[in-house]
Design an enzyme around this catalytic site. Structure first.
Site, mmCIF file in Angstrom:
data_model
loop_
_atom_site.group_PDB
_atom_site.id
_atom_site.type_symbol
_atom_site.label_atom_id
_atom_site.label_comp_id
_atom_site.label_asym_id
_atom_site.label_seq_id
_atom_site.Cartn_x
_atom_site.Cartn_y
_atom_site.Cartn_z
ATOM 1 C CE LYS A 54 -4.171 -1.759 -0.015
ATOM 2 N NZ LYS A 54 -5.074 -1.876 1.137
ATOM 3 N NE ARG A 79 -7.242 -8.772 -1.505
ATOM 4 C CZ ARG A 79 -6.777 -7.987 -2.461
ATOM 5 N NH1 ARG A 79 -5.868 -7.051 -2.168
ATOM 6 N NH2 ARG A 79 -7.213 -8.115 -3.692
#
Length: 431
Positions: free
Chosen positions: A207, A247
Site C-alpha cells: 500500500k 491479504r
C-alpha cells in the site's frame, strides 16, 4: 490470502496477470507457495480508478475462478457486485470479499446470507475515483470502528449470520498515510463490536502508506514492488496483533511471518483463574453470558469452567443469594489489560459500583494470573481474599485438584473453611 488481480490497472501489479491463463497459473503458484486462499478480483480499486461494467468484470474473473476452483484451490471473490459474486458462488468460491461492505450493491448482503459463506465487510467511504475526498477523521480508530459496527448491523439485518462476518479496516481506502498506522496498531480494539469479537482481515500489502514511509532522501515514495520486505513486517505485526488473515501479493515471506507471529503469541500466553458471580436478574444466564464474553476477548480462550454454586452474600446490605463459578483461561493479554476487559464486560452487563459488597448483575474477579504476585492496589495478585472464600475455592478445586495459593493448596485452605452454606447446582454452567 494471495492476491490475483485480473486487471490491467491495479496499483502494484496491473497487467501482470491480466490474461486468464496467466492469472490461473499465478493462483496455482500462490497456493504452492503457502497461500491458504486465493483472492480473485477483476476491478481495480486503486485511488482514482474508474468503474468497469459488470460484463467486463465477469469476462475477466469468470474463467479464472472456474479453473482455480476446478483445480481444488480455495478461492475468494473480490467484488462489489452481487452479479459477479453470484457467478463466483455458483462456481464454488469459499468467501466473498466486498470492499464496500455492501454499500455499493444493496443486493450483496442478501446474496451472501443465502449462500452462507464468510463475508468480508470492509470499512469504505466511497468509490476509488474520489476516495481521498472523504479521508477526514478526528479519531480514526473510533470512527472506523463505529462505521464498521453500523455496516455489520445492516448486513446482519439482511440475513448474514454474525459468525460469517469478517472485518477489514480498509487500510488505504479513504485514508491518508497517517490514518493507517493507528488502525494497524488497534486490531484487537477494532475486532470487538457490541461485545462480539470478529475475525479481522488486513490488507496492507504494497500500500502507498508503506511506500511513503520508506521514501528516499528525495522524498520519492518506494516503488510498490520495493515494499515487499516492509509488507512482511506489517504482516508479522498484524498477525501478532490478532489478525485472522493477511491479504498479500507475495506469499512466501508473509507465510513465514504468520508462523513466527503465531509462535510468539503462543509463547506470551498466560493461564489465569477468574471467579464470576451474580445475584440479580437471571443469575445463571448472566454467568453464561460472562463466559461467552470472556471467550471473545482478544487472544484468549476458556480452558475449563466449574460447576455452579449458590451461596449467601458476604457482607453488605440485605440482598439475594449469589451464583458463583470459576473458570480458567489462557490469554495473551497482560494482567492489567485483562482487568480492563473484564471490567468492560461487567459494565456491559449493568454492573454499578456504588455500594461496597452490594448486589451485582455480574462480578468478575481475577483470582490468579500465571502465579504472579503484585501489590498494585488496582490489581492485587493473587486476589487478597481468595483464601477465605469457600465460594471461590470449592469451584476452583473442582476443575484443578492441584490448585495452590501462597497460603497453601486450595484443597487444604478449603478444608479449613465452613462450607456448609455452599449448594452445588445440578445445572451445568455451560449447557
Amino acid at each position: 490470502m494471495g492476491v490475483v488481480n485480473v486487471t490491467p490497472d491495479s496499483f502494484s501489479d496491473g497487467g501482470a496477470w491480466y490474461g486468464a491463463d496467466a492469472a490461473i497459473a499465478h493462483g496455482l503458484d500462490l497456493v504452492a507457495q503457502g497461500a491458504d486462499i486465493v483472492d480473485v478480483g477483476g476491478e481495480s480499486t486503486r485511488p482514482g480508478a474508474q468503474r468497469i461494467s459488470v460484463e467486463e468484470e465477469l469476462r475477466r474473473v469468470g474463467p479464472v475462478v472456474t479453473e482455480l476452483v476446478r483445480a481444488g484451490v480455495p478461492v475468494s471473490i473480490d467484488t462489489m457486485r452481487a452479479r459477479v459474486a453470484e457467478f463466483a458462488l455458483g462456481a464454488g468460491v469459499h468467501l466473498v470479499n466486498d470492499v464496500s461492505g455492501g454499500l455499493a450493491d444493496p443486493d450483496m448482503p442478501r446474496l451472501v446470507a443465502a449462500a452462507g459463506v464468510p463475508y468480508v465487510v470492509m470499512h469504505w467511504r466511497g468509490h476509488s475515483s474520489d476516495m481521498y475526498a472523504r479521508a477526514a477523521y478526528h479519531d480514526v480508530v473510533a470512527e472506523v470502528r463505529d462505521e464498521l459496527a453500523r455496516r455489520v448491523d445492516e448486513v446482519i439485518k439482511a440475513g448474514v449470520s454474525p459468525d460469517r462476518v469478517v472485518l477489514d479496516p480498509g487500510l488505504g481506502f479513504g485514508k491518508r498515510p497517517e490514518h493507517n498506522w493507528p488502525l494497524l496498531a488497534s486490531l484487537a480494539e477494532l475486532a470487538v463490536l457490541a461485545g462480539r469479537r470478529y475475525p479481522v482481515l488486513v490488507g496492507a500489502s504494497r500500500k502507498r502508506f508503506i511506500g511513503r514511509l520508506l521514501a528516499g532522501p528525495d522524498g520519492e515514495p518506494r516503488p510498490f514492488s520495493g515494499s515487499d520486505d516492509a509488507t512482511v513486517a506489517t504482516t508479522a505485526l498484524a498477525a501478532a496483533g490478532g489478525a485472522w488473515c493477511v491479504r498479500v501479493h507475495q506469499v512466501p515471506g508473509n507465510a513465514d511471518a504468520v508462523r513466527v507471529a503465531a509462535a510468539w503469541r503462543r509463547g506470551r500466553r498466560r493461564d489465569a483463574v477468574l471467579a464470576i458471580g451474580a445475584n440479580l436478574g437471571d443469575r445463571l444466564d448472566a454467568l453464561r453470558q460472562a463466559v461467552a464474553a470472556i471467550g471473545q476477548l482478544p487472544d484468549t480462550e476458556v480452558l475449563a469452567t466449574s460447576p455452579v454454586y449458590e451461596t449467601a452474600p458476604v457482607g453488605g446490605p440485605a440482598q439475594p443469594d449469589y451464583l458463583n463459578a470459576v473458570l480458567t483461561v489462557r490469554t495473551g493479554l497482560p494482567a492489567r489489560a485483562l482487568l480492563d476487559q473484564v471490567n468492560r464486560i461487567e459494565a456491559d452487563h449493568g454492573r454499578v459500583r456504588e455500594v461496597r459488597f452490594g448486589p451485582r448483575t455480574l462480578d468478575i474477579d481475577i483470582i490468579s494470573y500465571s502465579g504472579e504476585t503484585s501489590d498494585d492496589p488496582v490489581l492485587t495478585l493473587p486476589h487478597p481474599r481468595a483464601h477465605e472464600r469457600a465460594f471461590v475455592l470449592a469451584p476452583w478445586l473442582d476443575i484443578d485438584a492441584a490448585a495452590t495459593l501462597p497460603d497453601g493448596s486450595v484443597a487444604d485452605l478449603l478444608s479449613g473453611l465452613d462450607g456448609s452454606g455452599l449448594r452445588r447446582l445440578p445445572e451445568p454452567l455451560l449447557p
